[in-house]
Design a protein around this motif. Structure first.
Motif, PDB file in Angstrom:
ATOM      1  N   GLU A   7      57.762 -22.806  73.380  1.00  0.00           N
ATOM      2  CA  GLU A   7      58.507 -22.947  72.123  1.00  0.00           C
ATOM      3  C   GLU A   7      59.002 -21.584  71.643  1.00  0.00           C
ATOM      4  OE1 GLU A   7      55.782 -24.852  69.475  1.00  0.00           O
ATOM      5  OE2 GLU A   7      55.957 -26.805  70.448  1.00  0.00           O
ATOM      6  N   ILE A   8      58.154 -20.576  71.749  1.00  0.00           N
ATOM      7  CA  ILE A   8      58.549 -19.227  71.336  1.00  0.00           C
ATOM      8  C   ILE A   8      59.673 -18.713  72.244  1.00  0.00           C
ATOM      9  CG2 ILE A   8      57.773 -16.825  71.197  1.00  0.00           C
ATOM     10  CD1 ILE A   8      55.048 -17.938  70.255  1.00  0.00           C
ATOM     11  N   GLY A   9      59.567 -18.983  73.548  1.00  0.00           N
ATOM     12  CA  GLY A   9      60.629 -18.582  74.471  1.00  0.00           C
ATOM     13  C   GLY A   9      61.958 -19.232  74.111  1.00  0.00           C
ATOM     14  N   ASP A  10      61.919 -20.516  73.773  1.00  0.00           N
ATOM     15  CA  ASP A  10      63.145 -21.209  73.356  1.00  0.00           C
ATOM     16  C   ASP A  10      63.719 -20.580  72.094  1.00  0.00           C
ATOM     17  OD1 ASP A  10      62.818 -22.916  75.489  1.00  0.00           O
ATOM     18  OD2 ASP A  10      61.963 -24.558  74.279  1.00  0.00           O
ATOM     19  N   LEU A  11      62.852 -20.252  71.159  1.00  0.00           N
ATOM     20  CA  LEU A  11      63.292 -19.633  69.912  1.00  0.00           C
ATOM     21  C   LEU A  11      63.911 -18.251  70.164  1.00  0.00           C
ATOM     22  CD1 LEU A  11      63.436 -19.780  66.829  1.00  0.00           C
ATOM     23  CD2 LEU A  11      61.157 -18.761  66.755  1.00  0.00           C
ATOM     24  N   VAL A  12      63.304 -17.478  71.050  1.00  0.00           N
ATOM     25  CA  VAL A  12      63.837 -16.150  71.372  1.00  0.00           C
ATOM     26  C   VAL A  12      65.222 -16.292  72.012  1.00  0.00           C
ATOM     27  CG1 VAL A  12      63.531 -14.158  72.893  1.00  0.00           C
ATOM     28  CG2 VAL A  12      61.623 -14.974  71.524  1.00  0.00           C
ATOM     29  N   ARG A  13      65.387 -17.241  72.938  1.00  0.00           N
ATOM     30  CA  ARG A  13      66.698 -17.452  73.564  1.00  0.00           C
ATOM     31  C   ARG A  13      67.739 -17.860  72.522  1.00  0.00           C
ATOM     32  NH1 ARG A  13      63.312 -18.934  77.618  1.00  0.00           N
ATOM     33  NH2 ARG A  13      63.108 -21.102  77.015  1.00  0.00           N
ATOM     34  N   LYS A  14      67.352 -18.705  71.586  1.00  0.00           N
ATOM     35  CA  LYS A  14      68.281 -19.127  70.529  1.00  0.00           C
ATOM     36  C   LYS A  14      68.662 -17.936  69.661  1.00  0.00           C
ATOM     37  CE  LYS A  14      68.691 -22.237  66.561  1.00  0.00           C
ATOM     38  NZ  LYS A  14      69.179 -21.205  65.666  1.00  0.00           N
ATOM     39  N   GLN A  15      67.696 -17.106  69.310  1.00  0.00           N
ATOM     40  CA  GLN A  15      67.982 -15.928  68.492  1.00  0.00           C
ATOM     41  C   GLN A  15      68.913 -14.967  69.223  1.00  0.00           C
ATOM     42  OE1 GLN A  15      67.194 -15.301  65.318  1.00  0.00           O
ATOM     43  NE2 GLN A  15      66.254 -17.311  65.167  1.00  0.00           N
ATOM     44  N   ARG A  16      68.698 -14.782  70.533  1.00  0.00           N
ATOM     45  CA  ARG A  16      69.593 -13.911  71.310  1.00  0.00           C
ATOM     46  C   ARG A  16      71.013 -14.452  71.297  1.00  0.00           C
ATOM     47  NH1 ARG A  16      65.920 -12.878  76.643  1.00  0.00           N
ATOM     48  NH2 ARG A  16      64.503 -11.353  75.725  1.00  0.00           N
ATOM     49  N   ARG A  17      71.148 -15.757  71.494  1.00  0.00           N
ATOM     50  CA  ARG A  17      72.472 -16.372  71.497  1.00  0.00           C
ATOM     51  C   ARG A  17      73.141 -16.211  70.129  1.00  0.00           C
ATOM     52  NH1 ARG A  17      71.028 -21.323  72.871  1.00  0.00           N
ATOM     53  NH2 ARG A  17      70.930 -21.990  70.720  1.00  0.00           N
ATOM     54  N   ASP A  18      72.385 -16.459  69.063  1.00  0.00           N
ATOM     55  CA  ASP A  18      72.928 -16.314  67.714  1.00  0.00           C
ATOM     56  C   ASP A  18      73.320 -14.868  67.430  1.00  0.00           C
ATOM     57  OD1 ASP A  18      72.457 -18.994  67.417  1.00  0.00           O
ATOM     58  OD2 ASP A  18      70.727 -18.764  66.077  1.00  0.00           O
ATOM     59  N   THR A  19      72.489 -13.932  67.866  1.00  0.00           N
ATOM     60  CA  THR A  19      72.775 -12.515  67.643  1.00  0.00           C
ATOM     61  C   THR A  19      74.030 -12.098  68.406  1.00  0.00           C
ATOM     62  OG1 THR A  19      70.431 -12.060  67.314  1.00  0.00           O
ATOM     63  CG2 THR A  19      71.832 -10.187  67.819  1.00  0.00           C
ATOM     64  N   ALA A  20      74.172 -12.581  69.634  1.00  0.00           N
ATOM     65  CA  ALA A  20      75.374 -12.265  70.412  1.00  0.00           C
ATOM     66  C   ALA A  20      76.619 -12.812  69.709  1.00  0.00           C
ATOM     67  CB  ALA A  20      75.248 -12.834  71.822  1.00  0.00           C
ATOM     68  N   GLY A  21      76.522 -14.007  69.158  1.00  0.00           N
ATOM     69  CA  GLY A  21      77.639 -14.587  68.410  1.00  0.00           C
ATOM     70  C   GLY A  21      77.987 -13.767  67.187  1.00  0.00           C
ATOM     71  N   LEU A  22      76.965 -13.321  66.466  1.00  0.00           N
ATOM     72  CA  LEU A  22      77.207 -12.482  65.289  1.00  0.00           C
ATOM     73  C   LEU A  22      77.838 -11.149  65.677  1.00  0.00           C
ATOM     74  CD1 LEU A  22      73.956 -13.130  63.228  1.00  0.00           C
ATOM     75  CD2 LEU A  22      76.282 -13.811  62.631  1.00  0.00           C
ATOM     76  N   LEU A  23      77.426 -10.596  66.802  1.00  0.00           N
ATOM     77  CA  LEU A  23      77.994  -9.340  67.271  1.00  0.00           C
ATOM     78  C   LEU A  23      79.482  -9.505  67.582  1.00  0.00           C
ATOM     79  CD1 LEU A  23      77.533  -6.400  68.099  1.00  0.00           C
ATOM     80  CD2 LEU A  23      76.920  -7.222  70.361  1.00  0.00           C
ATOM     81  N   VAL A  24      79.841 -10.613  68.233  1.00  0.00           N
ATOM     82  CA  VAL A  24      81.250 -10.872  68.529  1.00  0.00           C
ATOM     83  C   VAL A  24      82.043 -10.999  67.239  1.00  0.00           C
ATOM     84  CG1 VAL A  24      82.837 -12.598  69.496  1.00  0.00           C
ATOM     85  CG2 VAL A  24      80.821 -11.890  70.782  1.00  0.00           C
ATOM     86  N   MET A  25      81.490 -11.737  66.275  1.00  0.00           N
ATOM     87  CA  MET A  25      82.178 -11.894  64.992  1.00  0.00           C
ATOM     88  C   MET A  25      82.320 -10.562  64.266  1.00  0.00           C
ATOM     89  SD  MET A  25      80.536 -15.536  63.722  1.00  0.00           S
ATOM     90  CE  MET A  25      80.753 -15.125  62.039  1.00  0.00           C
ATOM     91  N   ALA A  26      81.284  -9.735  64.308  1.00  0.00           N
ATOM     92  CA  ALA A  26      81.335  -8.440  63.639  1.00  0.00           C
ATOM     93  C   ALA A  26      82.375  -7.534  64.282  1.00  0.00           C
ATOM     94  CB  ALA A  26      79.957  -7.789  63.678  1.00  0.00           C
ATOM     95  N   LYS A  27      82.453  -7.550  65.611  1.00  0.00           N
ATOM     96  CA  LYS A  27      83.451  -6.728  66.299  1.00  0.00           C
ATOM     97  C   LYS A  27      84.862  -7.204  65.956  1.00  0.00           C
ATOM     98  CE  LYS A  27      80.781  -5.012  70.188  1.00  0.00           C
ATOM     99  NZ  LYS A  27      80.646  -4.960  71.651  1.00  0.00           N
TER     100      LYS A  27
END
Length: 85
Positions: A40-60
């Motif tokens: 469950e923690i691994g799934d959460l970490v993968r989701k957070q990475r995906r969300d963070t990557a999306g935010l980075l694209v939006m910020a750029k």
């Protein structure tokens, strides 16, 4: 008397075996629960990475748009200053 000792010894060994079996079952259940939680923690970490990557694209993209808008304003100011206004 010897028969009583052997009977008692077998009863003690049976109890030890039952307790070991019970202990193994508890340990296995604990490991399974831990593995489930780690999954469950691994799934959460993968989701957070995906969300963070999306935010980075939006910020750029936002930063790029801001830089373009600022460059346009600076160009207009330069043109107005060149006119002497």
């Amino acid at each position: 008397m010897s028969e009583n000792v052997q009977t008692a010894m077998f009863e003690i060994l049976k109890r030890i075996q039952a307790e070991l079996s019970s202990f193994r079952a508890e340990v296995n259940a604990g490991f399974e629960a831990s593995e489930k939680r780690f999954d469950e923690i691994g799934d959460l970490v993968r989701k957070q990475r995906r969300d963070t990557a999306g935010l980075l694209v939006m910020a750029k993209a936002t930063t790029g748009q801001f830089a373009e808008d600022l460059a346009a304003v600076e160009e207009r100011v330069r043109v107005l200053e060149a006119r002497g206004l």
